[in-house]
Design a protein around this motif. Structure first.
Motif, mmCIF file in Angstrom:
data_model
loop_
_atom_site.group_PDB
_atom_site.id
_atom_site.type_symbol
_atom_site.label_atom_id
_atom_site.label_comp_id
_atom_site.label_asym_id
_atom_site.label_seq_id
_atom_site.Cartn_x
_atom_site.Cartn_y
_atom_site.Cartn_z
ATOM 1 N N ALA A 389 0.830 -1.202 0.000
ATOM 2 C CA ALA A 389 0.000 0.000 0.000
ATOM 3 C C ALA A 389 0.865 1.253 0.000
ATOM 4 C CB ALA A 389 -0.926 -0.004 1.214
ATOM 5 N N LYS A 390 1.938 1.253 0.783
ATOM 6 C CA LYS A 390 2.802 2.436 0.859
ATOM 7 C C LYS A 390 3.482 2.715 -0.479
ATOM 8 C CE LYS A 390 6.090 4.747 3.889
ATOM 9 N NZ LYS A 390 6.625 5.547 2.776
ATOM 10 N N ALA A 391 3.898 1.654 -1.179
ATOM 11 C CA ALA A 391 4.545 1.839 -2.476
ATOM 12 C C ALA A 391 3.597 2.517 -3.460
ATOM 13 C CB ALA A 391 5.009 0.497 -3.025
ATOM 14 N N VAL A 392 2.318 2.129 -3.433
ATOM 15 C CA VAL A 392 1.326 2.744 -4.311
ATOM 16 C C VAL A 392 1.060 4.187 -3.895
ATOM 17 C CG1 VAL A 392 -1.087 2.630 -5.051
ATOM 18 C CG2 VAL A 392 0.258 0.545 -4.879
ATOM 19 N N GLU A 393 0.972 4.419 -2.595
ATOM 20 C CA GLU A 393 0.729 5.776 -2.087
ATOM 21 C C GLU A 393 1.892 6.701 -2.387
ATOM 22 O OE1 GLU A 393 -1.981 3.932 1.537
ATOM 23 O OE2 GLU A 393 0.076 4.622 1.921
ATOM 24 N N ASP A 394 3.123 6.196 -2.279
ATOM 25 C CA ASP A 394 4.305 7.004 -2.585
ATOM 26 C C ASP A 394 4.353 7.397 -4.056
ATOM 27 O OD1 ASP A 394 5.070 6.874 0.031
ATOM 28 O OD2 ASP A 394 6.608 5.332 -0.249
ATOM 29 N N ALA A 395 3.679 6.604 -4.896
ATOM 30 C CA ALA A 395 3.620 6.913 -6.322
ATOM 31 C C ALA A 395 2.507 7.917 -6.635
ATOM 32 C CB ALA A 395 3.418 5.635 -7.117
ATOM 33 N N GLY A 396 1.838 8.418 -5.602
ATOM 34 C CA GLY A 396 0.802 9.422 -5.787
ATOM 35 C C GLY A 396 -0.580 8.871 -6.024
ATOM 36 N N LYS A 397 -0.763 7.574 -5.844
ATOM 37 C CA LYS A 397 -2.072 6.978 -6.039
ATOM 38 C C LYS A 397 -2.748 6.740 -4.692
ATOM 39 C CE LYS A 397 -0.760 4.589 -10.313
ATOM 40 N NZ LYS A 397 -0.700 3.284 -11.009
ATOM 41 N N THR A 398 -4.054 6.498 -4.721
ATOM 42 C CA THR A 398 -4.798 6.265 -3.490
ATOM 43 C C THR A 398 -5.064 4.782 -3.298
ATOM 44 O OG1 THR A 398 -6.896 6.560 -4.607
ATOM 45 C CG2 THR A 398 -5.922 8.508 -3.603
ATOM 46 N N THR A 399 -5.252 4.399 -2.054
ATOM 47 C CA THR A 399 -5.566 3.026 -1.705
ATOM 48 C C THR A 399 -6.773 3.029 -0.776
ATOM 49 O OG1 THR A 399 -4.006 3.156 0.139
ATOM 50 C CG2 THR A 399 -3.203 2.188 -1.915
ATOM 51 N N TYR A 400 -7.415 1.878 -0.665
ATOM 52 C CA TYR A 400 -8.503 1.737 0.290
ATOM 53 C C TYR A 400 -8.568 0.288 0.738
ATOM 54 C CZ TYR A 400 -11.478 -0.400 -3.308
ATOM 55 O OH TYR A 400 -12.002 -1.228 -4.268
ATOM 56 N N MET A 401 -9.329 0.039 1.798
ATOM 57 C CA MET A 401 -9.482 -1.299 2.347
ATOM 58 C C MET A 401 -10.958 -1.660 2.450
ATOM 59 S SD MET A 401 -6.846 -1.533 5.559
ATOM 60 C CE MET A 401 -7.183 -3.284 5.773
ATOM 61 N N THR A 402 -11.205 -2.940 2.455
ATOM 62 C CA THR A 402 -12.481 -3.439 2.957
ATOM 63 C C THR A 402 -12.145 -4.313 4.159
ATOM 64 O OG1 THR A 402 -12.392 -5.330 1.462
ATOM 65 C CG2 THR A 402 -13.650 -3.426 0.736
ATOM 66 N N HIS A 438 -11.767 3.493 4.099
ATOM 67 C CA HIS A 438 -12.051 3.687 2.676
ATOM 68 C C HIS A 438 -11.144 4.739 2.048
ATOM 69 C CE1 HIS A 438 -16.412 1.962 3.026
ATOM 70 N NE2 HIS A 438 -15.472 1.058 3.191
ATOM 71 N N GLY A 439 -10.253 5.312 2.855
ATOM 72 C CA GLY A 439 -9.265 6.224 2.294
ATOM 73 C C GLY A 439 -9.756 7.636 2.084
ATOM 74 N N TYR A 440 -10.827 8.057 2.776
ATOM 75 C CA TYR A 440 -11.353 9.406 2.593
ATOM 76 C C TYR A 440 -10.706 10.423 3.533
ATOM 77 C CZ TYR A 440 -15.120 7.158 -0.023
ATOM 78 O OH TYR A 440 -15.839 6.443 -0.931
ATOM 79 N N VAL A 441 -9.960 9.973 4.506
ATOM 80 C CA VAL A 441 -9.337 10.890 5.471
ATOM 81 C C VAL A 441 -7.889 11.100 5.045
ATOM 82 C CG1 VAL A 441 -8.796 11.292 7.898
ATOM 83 C CG2 VAL A 441 -10.873 10.031 7.259
ATOM 84 N N ALA A 442 -7.568 12.346 4.667
ATOM 85 C CA ALA A 442 -6.302 12.643 3.989
ATOM 86 C C ALA A 442 -5.070 12.257 4.794
ATOM 87 C CB ALA A 442 -6.259 14.131 3.639
ATOM 88 N N ASP A 443 -5.108 12.453 6.111
ATOM 89 C CA ASP A 443 -3.896 12.200 6.898
ATOM 90 C C ASP A 443 -3.830 10.772 7.439
ATOM 91 O OD1 ASP A 443 -6.013 12.485 8.625
ATOM 92 O OD2 ASP A 443 -4.852 13.520 10.187
#
Length: 836
Positions: A389-402, A438-443
């Motif tokens: 997840a961190k690798a994707v986030e570091d690339a500027g993309k968003t992630t989410y979970m169920t 769900h990844g809606y909280v920015a921090d």
């Protein structure tokens, strides 16, 4: 921001996966470069797309001449549509094709390829390609598909040598080819970022409006509230004075929290004046607690604080997060001819006033519920989830979970069954909790959530957590999902108590006759602690009794899972065989089992079961009461060898396995028994053609066989029954017994298809000759009875009432329809062979 629904997200994800394969398949994994000499398997990126994957079988550092090559390519039928493989799917090298190159698919093995030429051949393709294979796809490849060429051989041309690398040889060489991965290329992301949820959810609870200055108020009685057992609330009037002639209002309640079955009259304590004014309350499902008080004389409240009623609500479970209560639109009615005061004003009008929300929040009590279990989210995700997840986030993309939390197999309730914490701080509401995962909280990135989120469980039960981590931009799983991993600590089920399994075998039918199909099922009971394995090879008849069953052998008919949670009884395997001769059949079978509790293994335990096979009584007994068929007439394909020629004799009691009896399941047993007895036979291709028609001569032949009159001497003078005909004897005997008389013009019509009414008439007359009991067991009527010929009417009605023959439907007999082979077998079996 309005988002698409989760259902649409799943559809969009599936479409993304599909279209992504249409792009370039990148980085196909292969160890072809590691092969110095031999077969290699190469993925053709340029020719592959969403509908097909193209691979090439090549030779590396090997030169001819060759006399033969062969190899096999297993395929994954989840992705490859093997039914669409054709000759065009395989493009062989020109020289190889001339050398009898060919390919075919075999279920369970794969694509077999072979080329051979005694004269020898060399490849024409400069890159060493032997064959190019186009694999049609059922669906897009969503991860990767691994193909491995299984051990192939290369044979030199006779008297020649061929080169392998720098060496020459004339020996047959077996070379195993490498694997190649057909990948998925996620290069086409969706145009928008979609995550679960109908819409962006608010963070934190909805603010509560203050209580009104005038009107109904809803007040919490904290002193009489215990968040583990009861909540007490008061309905009060504020700045309103009587006299009143009536009040009414409704309090909806959350039945997940409130135990409405425990509400009684004592749950409601009305003001003394209100009670005297016919105050009362009742609970209505779907509405809530309805309260009403009325008095024509008018009344005023006795309680100084304006309390109309105090309501005690029993709880189903402890309140661990806030709940809201709202008094729905209530009315206040002044006493007739009077006015009552609302604030500084007086009125004589009916006033409807809606009260505000009352929030019951555990924090206001300064207490916390008892925590019975705790869990860290990171322990319920794949070990690489946070890193991915961190690798994707570091690339500027968003992630989410169920994250699915279950209690005893169903969804757990946030706030009462469990709560979540982020970095040690409680997440107050389910809305805020969903926003975070769900990844809606920015921090709060998913990688941080995995590391910092924990759970507290407040109620008893078996809890389980499952998770999936996705990248939102291209809707792909970053890591494998975790399926229902149980939360440890307390309330665990006790391990099963060891038990010794008991074995037995059930035969169906339990008292079979010769010709019956017998099903034997091995049964295990009291098997709470074992895993069972059957040795199918050992399940066969004893040598001494093997002649009692079909020479085709015994084969497994049903193979179910060898383990179960059923702690009383379960069935394991079923076999089927054909009873061929009378006698006692002993069937042994071996069972192996392992005890779950201590790992003890018991192997080769031989169990035996016996069953007695009886000879069918041809001469006595009734008709069994079953019908001769309930199907339509069939395909009108003509007769066929339903009975062997008279000079050929019967078929020696050998059972023939007909492949098409499922077309007439209702007549299957009749056909099989008559086959064993040599009365009927099938076709040379192993079929019986039950829906085919039967001629008058054929029916005569099997009818005389069924009543055992084949040895009688007789002659016939029908013009169209020559003495050399195979059916001459049967027709002669039937005629001499009065069973048939022909058409009246000197002809019998041996090759005419027999009608259903003529079949019934012949059978009825044969039953009279044999003194068979065809007494009535029912009353049967047909809507088309008027169409039955007068000469056959008694026969049809008698056999129908005896339960021997049915109509083609519930209401029609179809007398002039042609009889089928299955119907003929069934009516003879029910009349002359079957024993009550």
């Amino acid at each position: 921001m309005k988002l698409v629904t989760k259902k649409f997200v799943s559809l969009f994800a599936a479409m993304t996966m599909l279209f992504s394969v249409c792009g370039v398949f990148a980085n196909a994994a292969s160890n072809a470069d590691s092969i110095d000499a031999g077969y290699v398997l190469v993925f053709d990126e340029a020719a592959s797309n969403v509908n097909q994957a193209v691979v090439k079988v090549q030779l590396k550092n090997i030169a001819g001449p060759f006399s033969g090559m062969n190899f096999t390519l297993p395929v994954d039928t989840e992705y490859v549509d093997v039914e669409k493989l054709t000759d065009a799917s395989y493009v062989f090298d020109a020289n190889v094709k001339n050398a009898n190159g060919g390919a075919s698919y075999s279920e369970g093995t794969g694509i077999k390829m072979n080329c051979a030429s005694g004269a020898g051949f060399a490849l024409a393709n400069a890159d060493g390609t032997v064959v190019t294979i186009t694999l049609p796809l059922k669906k897009a490849i969503t991860s990767s598909m691994t193909l491995t060429l299984s051990a192939g051989k290369i044979t030199p041309a006779e008297g020649n040598k061929y080169q392998i690398g720098a060496e020459t040889t004339e020996t047959v060489v077996g070379i195993t080819a490498p694997t190649v991965d057909v990948p998925r290329d996620p290069s086409t992301p969706p145009s928008t970022v979609d995550r679960p949820g109908e819409e962006e959810l608010p963070v934190g609870p909805t603010p509560i409006e203050p209580q009104p200055d005038t009107g109904y108020n809803l007040v919490l009685d904290k002193a009489n509230t215990d968040l583990t057992s009861k909540v007490t609330v008061k309905v009060q009037l504020k700045n309103i004075a009587g006299p009143f002639s009536g009040m009414n209002f409704t309090l909806p309640v959350d039945t997940d929290v409130i135990d409405v079955e425990k509400l009684t009259d004592t749950s409601y304590e009305f003001d003394a004046n209100v009670k005297n004014a016919n105050g009362g309350a009742s609970y209505s499902e779907g509405t809530g607690i309805k309260m009403n008080c009325a008095s024509g004389a008018g009344f005023a409240l006795a309680n100084a604080d304006g309390t109309v009623v105090t309501i005690t609500l029993p709880l189903k479970k402890a309140i661990t997060s806030y709940i809201d209560m709202t008094l729905s639109a209530g009315k206040i009615t002044p006493a007739e001819g009077n006015k009552y005061q609302i604030g500084a004003e007086t009125t004589e009008t009916v006033v409807g006033i809606t009260a505000p929300i009352l929030r019951v929040d555990p924090e206001d009590f300064g207490t916390k519920p008892v925590v019975k279990k705790t869990a860290a989210l990171k322990d319920y995700t794949d070990k690489d989830a946070a890193t991915a997840a961190k690798a994707v986030e570091d690339a500027g993309k968003t992630t989410y979970m169920t994250v699915d939390v279950k209690k005893d197999g169903v969804a757990a309730t946030y706030g009462s069954d469990f709560i979540a914490k982020y970095d040690g701080k409680e997440i107050k509401t389910v809305e805020e909790y969903k926003n975070i995962i769900h990844g809606y909280v920015a921090d709060k990135k998913v990688s941080d959530v995995i590391a910092k989120m924990t759970f507290e469980f407040y109620t008893d039960g078996k809890f389980a957590i499952s998770t999936t981590v996705n990248a939102a931009e291209d809707e792909i799983q970053l890591v494998p999902p975790v399926e229902d991993k149980e939360v440890g600590g307390g309330n665990e089920p006790e391990p099963p108590k060891p038990s010794e399994p008991k074995f037995k075998a059930n035969f169906n039918p339990s008292r079979p006759d010769v010709g019956d199909t017998v099903v034997v099922t091995a049964e295990i009971s009291d098997a709470t602690d074992v895993t069972i394995t059957f040795d199918e090879a050992a399940f066969k008849a004893d040598t001494d009794s093997a002649n009692l069953v079909s020479y085709l052998g015994i084969y497994p008919k049903k193979d179910v899972d060898n383990s179960t949670e059923d702690d009383t009884k379960y069935l394991e395997n079923t076999w089927e065989f054909k009873a061929m001769a009378a006698g006692e059949l002993t069937v042994p079978f071996k069972v192996s089992y392992t005890k779950v509790s201590d790992g003890t293994k018991v192997t080769d335990e031989v169990q035996k079961a016996t069953v007695k096979i009886s000879e069918v009584d041809n001469n006595n007994g009734g008709n069994g009461g079953s019908g001769s068929g309930d199907k339509d007439n069939g395909n009108n394909s003509g007769g066929g060898a339903i009975a062997p020629p008279a000079n050929g004799g019967v078929n020696g009691g050998l059972f023939t396995s007909f492949s098409d009896l499922d077309q007439a399941e209702w007549a299957k047993q009749a056909i099989m028994v008559l086959s064993v007895k040599g009365i009927v036979s099938g076709y040379g291709d192993g079929t019986f053609n039950p829906n085919g028609n039967i001629t008058r001569a054929e029916y005569c032949q099997i009818l005389i066989g069924a009543i055992g009159k084949t040895n009688l001497a007789a002659d016939v003078l029908f013009n169209d029954v020559p003495s050399e005909a195979w059916y001459y004897h049967a027709v002669s005997v039937a005629n001499s017994l009065g069973i048939v008389s022909g058409y009246g013009d000197g002809n019998f019509g041996p090759n005419d298809l027999i009608t259903r009414q003529d079949m019934a008439l012949m059978t009825y007359k044969a039953a009279q000759v044999m003194n068979k009991d065809v007494s009535s067991v029912r009353t049967m009527s047909f809507a088309d009875a008027g169409s039955i010929a007068e000469y056959a009417a008694t026969a049809v009605q008698t056999l129908a009432d005896a339960g021997i023959i049915n109509g083609v439907s519930d209401t029609e007999f179809a007398p002039v329809a042609n009889a089928t082979r299955a119907q003929a077998a069934k009516i003879l079996y029910d009349t002359f062979v079957k024993v009550n």
